[in-house]
Design an enzyme around this catalytic site. Structure first.
Site, mmCIF file in Angstrom:
data_model
loop_
_atom_site.group_PDB
_atom_site.id
_atom_site.type_symbol
_atom_site.label_atom_id
_atom_site.label_comp_id
_atom_site.label_asym_id
_atom_site.label_seq_id
_atom_site.Cartn_x
_atom_site.Cartn_y
_atom_site.Cartn_z
ATOM 1 N N LYS A 108 6.035 -10.368 -19.098
ATOM 2 C CA LYS A 108 5.574 -9.021 -19.457
ATOM 3 C C LYS A 108 4.209 -9.103 -20.112
ATOM 4 O O LYS A 108 3.309 -8.350 -19.790
ATOM 5 C CB LYS A 108 6.553 -8.315 -20.417
ATOM 6 N N GLU A 163 11.033 -13.768 -19.402
ATOM 7 C CA GLU A 163 10.700 -12.376 -19.083
ATOM 8 C C GLU A 163 9.702 -11.800 -20.109
ATOM 9 O O GLU A 163 8.781 -11.072 -19.745
ATOM 10 C CB GLU A 163 11.993 -11.545 -19.031
ATOM 11 N N TRP A 216 -3.861 -1.851 -1.442
ATOM 12 C CA TRP A 216 -3.838 -3.118 -2.166
ATOM 13 C C TRP A 216 -4.353 -4.139 -1.161
ATOM 14 O O TRP A 216 -3.674 -4.476 -0.201
ATOM 15 C CB TRP A 216 -2.408 -3.431 -2.592
ATOM 16 N N CYS A 230 0.862 -1.177 0.000
ATOM 17 C CA CYS A 230 0.000 0.000 0.000
ATOM 18 C C CYS A 230 0.899 1.226 0.000
ATOM 19 O O CYS A 230 2.075 1.153 0.341
ATOM 20 C CB CYS A 230 -0.858 0.002 1.242
ATOM 21 N N LYS A 233 3.385 -2.782 -6.966
ATOM 22 C CA LYS A 233 4.789 -2.593 -7.348
ATOM 23 C C LYS A 233 5.764 -3.286 -6.399
ATOM 24 O O LYS A 233 6.705 -3.902 -6.840
ATOM 25 C CB LYS A 233 5.102 -1.090 -7.429
ATOM 26 N N ASN A 265 0.403 -0.321 6.267
ATOM 27 C CA ASN A 265 0.914 -1.164 5.197
ATOM 28 C C ASN A 265 1.464 -2.424 5.840
ATOM 29 O O ASN A 265 2.239 -2.331 6.793
ATOM 30 C CB ASN A 265 2.029 -0.400 4.453
ATOM 31 N N GLY A 266 1.060 -3.600 5.357
ATOM 32 C CA GLY A 266 1.565 -4.838 5.946
ATOM 33 C C GLY A 266 0.414 -5.720 6.381
ATOM 34 O O GLY A 266 -0.737 -5.506 5.984
ATOM 35 N N ARG A 307 1.539 1.538 -6.176
ATOM 36 C CA ARG A 307 1.768 0.577 -5.083
ATOM 37 C C ARG A 307 0.508 -0.196 -4.715
ATOM 38 O O ARG A 307 0.565 -1.305 -4.198
ATOM 39 C CB ARG A 307 2.270 1.317 -3.849
ATOM 40 N N GLU A 347 1.320 -10.273 -17.560
ATOM 41 C CA GLU A 347 0.947 -9.402 -16.441
ATOM 42 C C GLU A 347 0.214 -8.140 -16.879
ATOM 43 O O GLU A 347 -0.587 -7.606 -16.118
ATOM 44 C CB GLU A 347 2.143 -9.059 -15.554
ATOM 45 N N HIS A 402 9.220 -32.228 -25.184
ATOM 46 C CA HIS A 402 8.823 -33.086 -24.061
ATOM 47 C C HIS A 402 7.432 -32.758 -23.534
ATOM 48 O O HIS A 402 7.107 -33.113 -22.410
ATOM 49 C CB HIS A 402 9.857 -32.983 -22.938
HETATM 50 C C1 F6R Z 1 7.173 -7.931 -13.069
HETATM 51 C C2 F6R Z 1 7.626 -7.408 -11.805
HETATM 52 C C3 F6R Z 1 7.713 -8.338 -10.635
HETATM 53 C C4 F6R Z 1 8.920 -7.956 -9.758
HETATM 54 C C5 F6R Z 1 8.938 -8.794 -8.483
HETATM 55 C C6 F6R Z 1 10.134 -8.476 -7.624
HETATM 56 O O1 F6R Z 1 7.201 -6.958 -14.060
HETATM 57 O O2 F6R Z 1 7.907 -6.248 -11.684
HETATM 58 O O3 F6R Z 1 7.797 -9.651 -11.046
HETATM 59 O O4 F6R Z 1 10.086 -8.139 -10.490
HETATM 60 O O5 F6R Z 1 7.764 -8.556 -7.749
HETATM 61 O O6 F6R Z 1 10.170 -7.145 -7.234
HETATM 62 P P1 F6R Z 1 11.482 -6.453 -6.726
HETATM 63 O O7 F6R Z 1 12.433 -6.367 -7.857
HETATM 64 O O8 F6R Z 1 11.047 -5.100 -6.241
HETATM 65 O O9 F6R Z 1 12.023 -7.309 -5.618
#
Ligand code: F6R
Length: 614
Positions: free
Chosen positions: A491, A487, A74, A2, A609, A100-101, A27, A494, A510
């Site tokens: 992308k 990756e 969140w 949050c 985030k 937050n938490g 966030r 998500e 396989h």
């Molecule tokens: C995907 C993405 C997440 C973060 C993951 C780790 O685009 O951003 O998969 O990479 O949540 O986050 P950090 O790097 O902040 O530990």
């Protein structure tokens, strides 16, 4: 996950709080709220949905006051509806809390409070904090003590800010564990700020102090005092952060993600700058002191991270093992501490994290430390927990990354790992000065190579339009570019919600090959690297099963041009740097599909985030 912001000063609080929340919306974005104190009364506005709904509401009915707190949520406990949005208040509205938490012992605490006659107004765990503080205030304790007493009862990682009508000249803030940080901003002319993240307050001040876990602060108009949870005062260390607010603005771009994709050449330049000397090939990280003796003693590196950051470790493994011949194990951070990893003091645990606050990554670091390893981290957010916990760190130097989908915080650590691999190899005597100079020399061209890929954006856009209605996609890669496939798929899924799988291409036969038909596009990462020949044959197999093939390949590759339906061309680059360049068209591809589908690119559903819960 949050976002938190607080203000105390002479100006009207609400515009400052809402501005701060706008910058933190990445966030958490399922509900938002503010509480403001005016003439001894706390007024609260909370709304489910995007922040804009709250803003429109406040435009209709402004809230005056020069001290207040705000929150963007969140949801963890309780669905995202008005009454679960923060701030939460006690029944007589003298105390308001943003949080937050997760309060892990929330259920027994709620039962206990309810048995004492407390009536809960929400389904959140946060509300127990309010009632606990209220309980101690009612018993005659000053706010700071009441908050401290309440915090002592809570289990879990939590960060809070408390506002009270009974003590209107202060905000109390506290941090327990790793549930996101608390940063205190020192403004001019009798105003102070509190936030979960720097972007919320950067437009007002760059002079900040970070709370450590287990610390709380009393913030007044004239400054802040920091204490431990035991009540012992600790010195306030004010630092000046180098980022400015323009780095957290969207500018001419439609979305932060597109802006951040385009920032990559600059970000790569910044992460290289000051670390390498291209004339001599020397590399040094001022924040990661590394002796020859230690590099030679090093038996193993355990790399750990989550999501996109984890994908960087897969590339790092190839680089470090090839160049420095140090065994590297990579492990998803959420698995790390339950895996009983074999670690000793001649090993390093290297965590990669954009936010430096990801709960699983921090837990893995704790595990490594506990078992005697040296802790290294590659992090972006200055002052983050991972940065402070590590024995040595490399900062990504990419500036704030706002889009939830990570882009520049993927490519920069790839380069940091490349530099680290060369440095380790050099210290271990595995490179001639000429080899080192050559490897380092490539770095100066890297931003330009990424520019060249970005210059082909129109082409990616065209292909994205053509495939935007697909329901599934299979991303294939091998060797160092297996991570590029993972990756690229992450992308896409998500931000566009299209099912996409990243797969090691050699594994296709396989199982996944059974999926292939004309409705299953294969995105094949086939640059000129040591796995090229193997990849080509897999692309041919996919094609012969009727799957449309989109390839990422090196300019001038006629073989791929013949077999693939579409090609995203990248310039010819040394193979160890191909992952940095090859991911860029796949970032753009995912972006344009999501944008053309009209989706919320920067704030995809269900995501946040920084993931500060386990
Ligand atoms: C995907 C993405 C997440 C973060 C993951 C780790 O685009 O951003 O998969 O990479 O949540 O986050 P950090 O790097 O902040 O530990």
């Amino acid at each position: 996950m949050c976002g938190i912001v607080g203000y105390i000063g002479e100006r009207q609080a609400v515009p400052i709080l809402l501005n701060g929340l706008k910058r933190l919306e990445y966030r958490g974005y399922d509900s938002a709220g503010v509480a403001v104190l005016h003439n001894g009364v706390i007024s609260v506005k909370r709304r489910a949905g995007k922040l804009r709904i709250l803003i429109e509401d406040i435009e209709q009915e402004p809230l005056p006051g020069t001290v207040g707190i705000g929150h963007t949520r969140w949801a963890t406990h309780g669905e995202p509806i008005d009454r679960n949005a923060h701030p939460h208040v006690n029944p007589v509205r003298t105390i308001a809390v943003v949080h937050n938490g997760i309060v892990e012992n929330f259920l027994p605490l709620r039962e206990e409070l309810e048995s004492e006659g407390v009536r809960f107004q929400s389904d959140t765990d946060t509300e127990v904090i309010v009632h606990l503080i209220d309980r101690f205030v009612a018993a005659g304790r000053p706010l700071v003590e009441a908050t401290r007493e309440a915090l002592r009862i809570l289990k879990g990682s939590n960060a809070i800010v408390v506002l009270s009508a009974l003590e209107p000249d202060k905000l109390i803030t506290a941090r327990l564990g790793n549930a996101g940080g608390i940063v205190i901003g020192f403004g001019e002319d009798g105003e102070m700020f509190v936030a979960s993240d720097l972007p919320a307050i950067l437009e007002h001040t760059r002079r900040v102090a970070f709370l450590e876990p287990g610390q709380m602060a009393v913030v007044t108009r004239n400054g802040a005092r920091i204490f431990t949870l035991e009540g012992e005062e600790v010195p306030v260390q004010v630092t000046t952060v180098p980022w400015d607010i323009s780095a957290a603005e969207k500018g001419a771009y439609k979305h932060f993600m597109l802006k951040e994709i385009h920032e990559q050449p600059r970000a790569l330049m910044d992460t290289i700058a000051g670390r390498v000397d291209v004339r001599t090939g020397e590399i040094a990280f001022s924040t990661l002191p590394l002796s020859k003796d230690f590099a030679r003693r090093l038996k193993k590196i355990h790399m750990t991270a989550c999501g996109t950051a984890y994908h960087t470790t897969l590339v790092g493994k190839v680089l470090i093992e090839r160049l420095a011949r140090i065994p590297v194990e990579t492990m998803i951070a959420s698995e790390f501490r339950y895996a009983d990893p074999i670690i000793d003091e001649d090993m390093v645990v290297l965590a990669v994290s954009q936010s430096g606050e990801t709960a699983d990554t921090l837990a893995a670091m704790h595990e490594g430390k506990h078992r005697g390893a040296t802790l290294w981290a590659i992090v972006n957010v200055i002052g983050s927990q991972a940065m402070r916990m590590a024995d040595g760190y490399i900062s990504m130097q990419v500036g704030p990354e706002i889009s939830v989908a990570s882009t520049k915080a993927y490519t920069a650590p790839l380069v940091d790992l490349y530099m680290l691999a060369i440095l380790l190899a050099d210290l271990r005597g595995r490179l001639t000065p000429q080899q080192r100079k050559e490897l380092v020399g490539h770095l100066q061209y890297l931003p330009g190579w990424v520019e060249q890929v970005l210059a082909r954006e129109e082409e990616v856009y065209r292909v994205a339009r053509k495939y935007m209605r697909m329901k599934n996609a299979l991303y294939l890669g091998r060797g160092i570019n297996m991570a590029t496939a993972y990756e690229g798929a992450l992308k896409l899924k998500e931000i566009s919600y299209i099912h996409a799988e990243g797969y090691p291409a050699g594994e296709m036969k396989h199982g996944p090959i059974a999926l292939l038909d004309e409705d299953m596009p294969v995105i094949a990462v086939v640059p000129q690297d040591p796995w090229y020949e193997k990849m080509i044959s897999q692309v041919e197999q996919a094609k012969s099963r009727g799957a449309p093939v989109i390839a990422v390949a090196t300019e001038g590759d006629e073989r791929i041009a013949e077999v693939a339906d579409e090609v995203f061309w990248i310039p010819e680059v040394p193979w160890m740097l191909t992952p940095v360049v090859a991911i860029v068209p796949l970032q753009l591809f995912a972006y344009y599909i999501a944008a053309e589908l009209g989706l919320d690119v920067d704030q995809p559903r269900n995501l946040a985030k920084s993931v500060t819960v386990e």
